[in-house]
Design a protein around this motif. Structure first.
Motif, PDB file in Angstrom:
ATOM      1  N   ALA A   1      39.252  50.604  49.888  1.00  0.00           N
ATOM      2  CA  ALA A   1      40.560  49.959  50.015  1.00  0.00           C
ATOM      3  C   ALA A   1      40.978  49.329  48.686  1.00  0.00           C
ATOM      4  O   ALA A   1      42.126  49.477  48.264  1.00  0.00           O
ATOM      5  N   GLU A   2      40.067  48.651  48.021  1.00  0.00           N
ATOM      6  CA  GLU A   2      40.398  48.015  46.740  1.00  0.00           C
ATOM      7  C   GLU A   2      40.710  49.062  45.671  1.00  0.00           C
ATOM      8  O   GLU A   2      41.596  48.862  44.841  1.00  0.00           O
ATOM      9  N   ALA A   3      39.995  50.180  45.688  1.00  0.00           N
ATOM     10  CA  ALA A   3      40.277  51.263  44.730  1.00  0.00           C
ATOM     11  C   ALA A   3      41.684  51.816  44.969  1.00  0.00           C
ATOM     12  O   ALA A   3      42.421  52.092  44.012  1.00  0.00           O
ATOM     13  N   LEU A   4      42.072  51.954  46.221  1.00  0.00           N
ATOM     14  CA  LEU A   4      43.405  52.447  46.541  1.00  0.00           C
ATOM     15  C   LEU A   4      44.476  51.443  46.121  1.00  0.00           C
ATOM     16  O   LEU A   4      45.517  51.823  45.596  1.00  0.00           O
ATOM     17  N   ILE A   5      44.222  50.179  46.331  1.00  0.00           N
ATOM     18  CA  ILE A   5      45.172  49.139  45.910  1.00  0.00           C
ATOM     19  C   ILE A   5      45.380  49.203  44.406  1.00  0.00           C
ATOM     20  O   ILE A   5      46.523  49.186  43.928  1.00  0.00           O
ATOM     21  N   ARG A   6      44.303  49.301  43.654  1.00  0.00           N
ATOM     22  CA  ARG A   6      44.419  49.398  42.185  1.00  0.00           C
ATOM     23  C   ARG A   6      45.185  50.664  41.790  1.00  0.00           C
ATOM     24  O   ARG A   6      46.006  50.645  40.878  1.00  0.00           O
ATOM     25  N   ARG A   7      44.921  51.758  42.486  1.00  0.00           N
ATOM     26  CA  ARG A   7      45.605  53.014  42.156  1.00  0.00           C
ATOM     27  C   ARG A   7      47.100  52.917  42.428  1.00  0.00           C
ATOM     28  O   ARG A   7      47.914  53.374  41.619  1.00  0.00           O
ATOM     29  N   THR A   8      47.486  52.311  43.551  1.00  0.00           N
ATOM     30  CA  THR A   8      48.918  52.179  43.840  1.00  0.00           C
ATOM     31  C   THR A   8      49.594  51.262  42.822  1.00  0.00           C
ATOM     32  O   THR A   8      50.761  51.473  42.487  1.00  0.00           O
ATOM     33  N   GLU A   9      48.883  50.278  42.323  1.00  0.00           N
ATOM     34  CA  GLU A   9      49.447  49.412  41.274  1.00  0.00           C
ATOM     35  C   GLU A   9      49.691  50.208  39.990  1.00  0.00           C
ATOM     36  O   GLU A   9      50.721  50.034  39.335  1.00  0.00           O
ATOM     37  N   ARG A  10      48.759  51.096  39.637  1.00  0.00           N
ATOM     38  CA  ARG A  10      48.946  51.935  38.437  1.00  0.00           C
ATOM     39  C   ARG A  10      50.097  52.919  38.637  1.00  0.00           C
ATOM     40  O   ARG A  10      50.875  53.176  37.715  1.00  0.00           O
TER      41      ARG A  10
ATOM     42  N   PHE B   1      55.680  52.031  46.156  1.00  0.00           N
ATOM     43  CA  PHE B   1      57.083  51.647  45.989  1.00  0.00           C
ATOM     44  C   PHE B   1      57.700  51.052  47.250  1.00  0.00           C
ATOM     45  O   PHE B   1      58.894  51.209  47.498  1.00  0.00           O
ATOM     46  N   GLN B   2      56.891  50.345  48.036  1.00  0.00           N
ATOM     47  CA  GLN B   2      57.394  49.648  49.218  1.00  0.00           C
ATOM     48  C   GLN B   2      57.642  48.175  48.896  1.00  0.00           C
ATOM     49  O   GLN B   2      57.187  47.657  47.885  1.00  0.00           O
ATOM     50  N   SER B   3      58.345  47.516  49.806  1.00  0.00           N
ATOM     51  CA  SER B   3      58.554  46.074  49.653  1.00  0.00           C
ATOM     52  C   SER B   3      57.198  45.379  49.719  1.00  0.00           C
ATOM     53  O   SER B   3      56.243  45.922  50.297  1.00  0.00           O
ATOM     54  N   PRO B   4      57.070  44.192  49.158  1.00  0.00           N
ATOM     55  CA  PRO B   4      55.788  43.482  49.211  1.00  0.00           C
ATOM     56  C   PRO B   4      55.274  43.303  50.641  1.00  0.00           C
ATOM     57  O   PRO B   4      54.075  43.454  50.886  1.00  0.00           O
TER      58      PRO B   4
ATOM     59  N   ALA C   1      49.336  62.649  47.007  1.00  0.00           N
ATOM     60  CA  ALA C   1      50.114  62.043  45.928  1.00  0.00           C
ATOM     61  C   ALA C   1      51.344  61.341  46.493  1.00  0.00           C
ATOM     62  O   ALA C   1      51.650  60.200  46.118  1.00  0.00           O
ATOM     63  N   SER C   2      52.045  61.994  47.409  1.00  0.00           N
ATOM     64  CA  SER C   2      53.263  61.382  47.960  1.00  0.00           C
ATOM     65  C   SER C   2      52.946  60.159  48.811  1.00  0.00           C
ATOM     66  O   SER C   2      53.695  59.175  48.779  1.00  0.00           O
ATOM     67  N   GLY C   3      51.857  60.182  49.554  1.00  0.00           N
ATOM     68  CA  GLY C   3      51.479  59.024  50.371  1.00  0.00           C
ATOM     69  C   GLY C   3      51.183  57.803  49.519  1.00  0.00           C
ATOM     70  O   GLY C   3      51.660  56.696  49.805  1.00  0.00           O
ATOM     71  N   ARG C   4      50.394  57.990  48.461  1.00  0.00           N
ATOM     72  CA  ARG C   4      50.086  56.867  47.567  1.00  0.00           C
ATOM     73  C   ARG C   4      51.348  56.365  46.876  1.00  0.00           C
ATOM     74  O   ARG C   4      51.549  55.165  46.702  1.00  0.00           O
ATOM     75  N   LEU C   5      52.207  57.307  46.459  1.00  0.00           N
ATOM     76  CA  LEU C   5      53.440  56.931  45.777  1.00  0.00           C
ATOM     77  C   LEU C   5      54.332  56.105  46.707  1.00  0.00           C
ATOM     78  O   LEU C   5      54.900  55.090  46.289  1.00  0.00           O
ATOM     79  N   LEU C   6      54.457  56.522  47.957  1.00  0.00           N
ATOM     80  CA  LEU C   6      55.289  55.777  48.898  1.00  0.00           C
ATOM     81  C   LEU C   6      54.770  54.361  49.107  1.00  0.00           C
ATOM     82  O   LEU C   6      55.551  53.408  49.158  1.00  0.00           O
ATOM     83  N   VAL C   7      53.467  54.200  49.209  1.00  0.00           N
ATOM     84  CA  VAL C   7      52.898  52.853  49.340  1.00  0.00           C
ATOM     85  C   VAL C   7      53.216  52.028  48.097  1.00  0.00           C
ATOM     86  O   VAL C   7      53.591  50.856  48.187  1.00  0.00           O
TER      87      VAL C   7
ATOM     88  N   TRP D   1      51.289  45.011  54.655  1.00  0.00           N
ATOM     89  CA  TRP D   1      50.937  45.475  55.995  1.00  0.00           C
ATOM     90  C   TRP D   1      50.132  46.769  55.932  1.00  0.00           C
ATOM     91  O   TRP D   1      49.097  46.905  56.598  1.00  0.00           O
ATOM     92  N   ILE D   2      50.598  47.719  55.113  1.00  0.00           N
ATOM     93  CA  ILE D   2      49.896  49.006  54.979  1.00  0.00           C
ATOM     94  C   ILE D   2      48.498  48.789  54.423  1.00  0.00           C
ATOM     95  O   ILE D   2      47.513  49.338  54.937  1.00  0.00           O
ATOM     96  N   LEU D   3      48.387  47.986  53.383  1.00  0.00           N
ATOM     97  CA  LEU D   3      47.088  47.768  52.760  1.00  0.00           C
ATOM     98  C   LEU D   3      46.141  46.986  53.670  1.00  0.00           C
ATOM     99  O   LEU D   3      44.933  47.238  53.673  1.00  0.00           O
ATOM    100  N   ASP D   4      46.667  46.085  54.480  1.00  0.00           N
ATOM    101  CA  ASP D   4      45.826  45.391  55.466  1.00  0.00           C
ATOM    102  C   ASP D   4      45.267  46.382  56.478  1.00  0.00           C
ATOM    103  O   ASP D   4      44.100  46.297  56.866  1.00  0.00           O
ATOM    104  N   GLU D   5      46.103  47.323  56.912  1.00  0.00           N
ATOM    105  CA  GLU D   5      45.632  48.359  57.833  1.00  0.00           C
ATOM    106  C   GLU D   5      44.523  49.202  57.186  1.00  0.00           C
ATOM    107  O   GLU D   5      43.530  49.539  57.825  1.00  0.00           O
ATOM    108  N   LEU D   6      44.705  49.526  55.913  1.00  0.00           N
ATOM    109  CA  LEU D   6      43.682  50.304  55.205  1.00  0.00           C
ATOM    110  C   LEU D   6      42.373  49.539  55.112  1.00  0.00           C
ATOM    111  O   LEU D   6      41.297  50.120  55.286  1.00  0.00           O
ATOM    112  N   ARG D   7      42.456  48.264  54.835  1.00  0.00           N
ATOM    113  CA  ARG D   7      41.243  47.437  54.730  1.00  0.00           C
ATOM    114  C   ARG D   7      40.466  47.432  56.048  1.00  0.00           C
ATOM    115  O   ARG D   7      39.243  47.353  56.044  1.00  0.00           O
ATOM    116  N   GLN D   8      41.175  47.522  57.159  1.00  0.00           N
ATOM    117  CA  GLN D   8      40.515  47.525  58.464  1.00  0.00           C
ATOM    118  C   GLN D   8      39.876  48.868  58.796  1.00  0.00           C
ATOM    119  O   GLN D   8      38.973  48.930  59.623  1.00  0.00           O
ATOM    120  N   ASN D   9      40.367  49.935  58.163  1.00  0.00           N
ATOM    121  CA  ASN D   9      39.902  51.278  58.506  1.00  0.00           C
ATOM    122  C   ASN D   9      39.097  51.969  57.417  1.00  0.00           C
ATOM    123  O   ASN D   9      38.705  53.117  57.592  1.00  0.00           O
TER     124      ASN D   9
END
Length: 134
Positions: free
Chosen positions: A34-43, A12-15, A4-10, A20-28
């Motif tokens: 990765a897209e599901a995580l991006i949507r979740r961090t937006e929510r 509330f970061q600067s764009p 929960a804290s990891g997703r929350l920190l992502v 950068w973090i999400l690009d790293e996730l897309r590679q790994n």
């Protein structure tokens, strides 16, 4: 971002940092994960907190609030693991209220402001963990 804290920190970061973090996730991760995580961090960002039950340990609900500094981005997260008890002194809603108040105070001391200036009780109450069956 398995916590929960990891997703929350992502969320509330600067764009730039978030990209950068999400690009790293897309590679790994798979593109779908990765897209599901991006949507979740937006929510998470839209509602101002993250809450999940049973992610790490069954029966524990983690509620995380951001600690925002003067730049407007999260430098840390305040996470409360809550476990229902047969005889509990503080109920879930009151514990969430206390955690939110602490996050708000720390954020103000850091020179920041929470996106949600008042405690989102109605939204948290709608997702609260079930009462313990005695």
């Amino acid at each position: 971002m398995a916590t929960a804290s990891g997703r929350l920190l992502v969320a509330f970061q600067s764009p730039e940092t978030k990209a950068w973090i999400l690009d790293e996730l897309r590679q790994n991760q798979s593109a779908e994960d990765a897209e599901a995580l991006i949507r979740r961090t937006e929510r998470i960002h839209a509602r101002g907190y993250e809450m999940v039950t049973g992610e790490g340990l069954q029966g524990i609900t983690d509620v995380s609030f951001p600690l925002i500094d003067h730049s407007g981005f999260a430098t840390a997260a305040l996470t409360m693991p809550f476990l229902q008890a047969a005889r509990q002194l503080v109920d879930f809603d009151a514990a969430c209220q206390a955690a939110f108040g602490a996050a708000q105070t720390i954020t103000e001391l850091l020179g920041g402001r929470l996106a949600e200036p008042t405690f989102p009780l109605a939204r948290i109450a709608a997702k609260r963990p079930p009462d313990r069956i005695g």
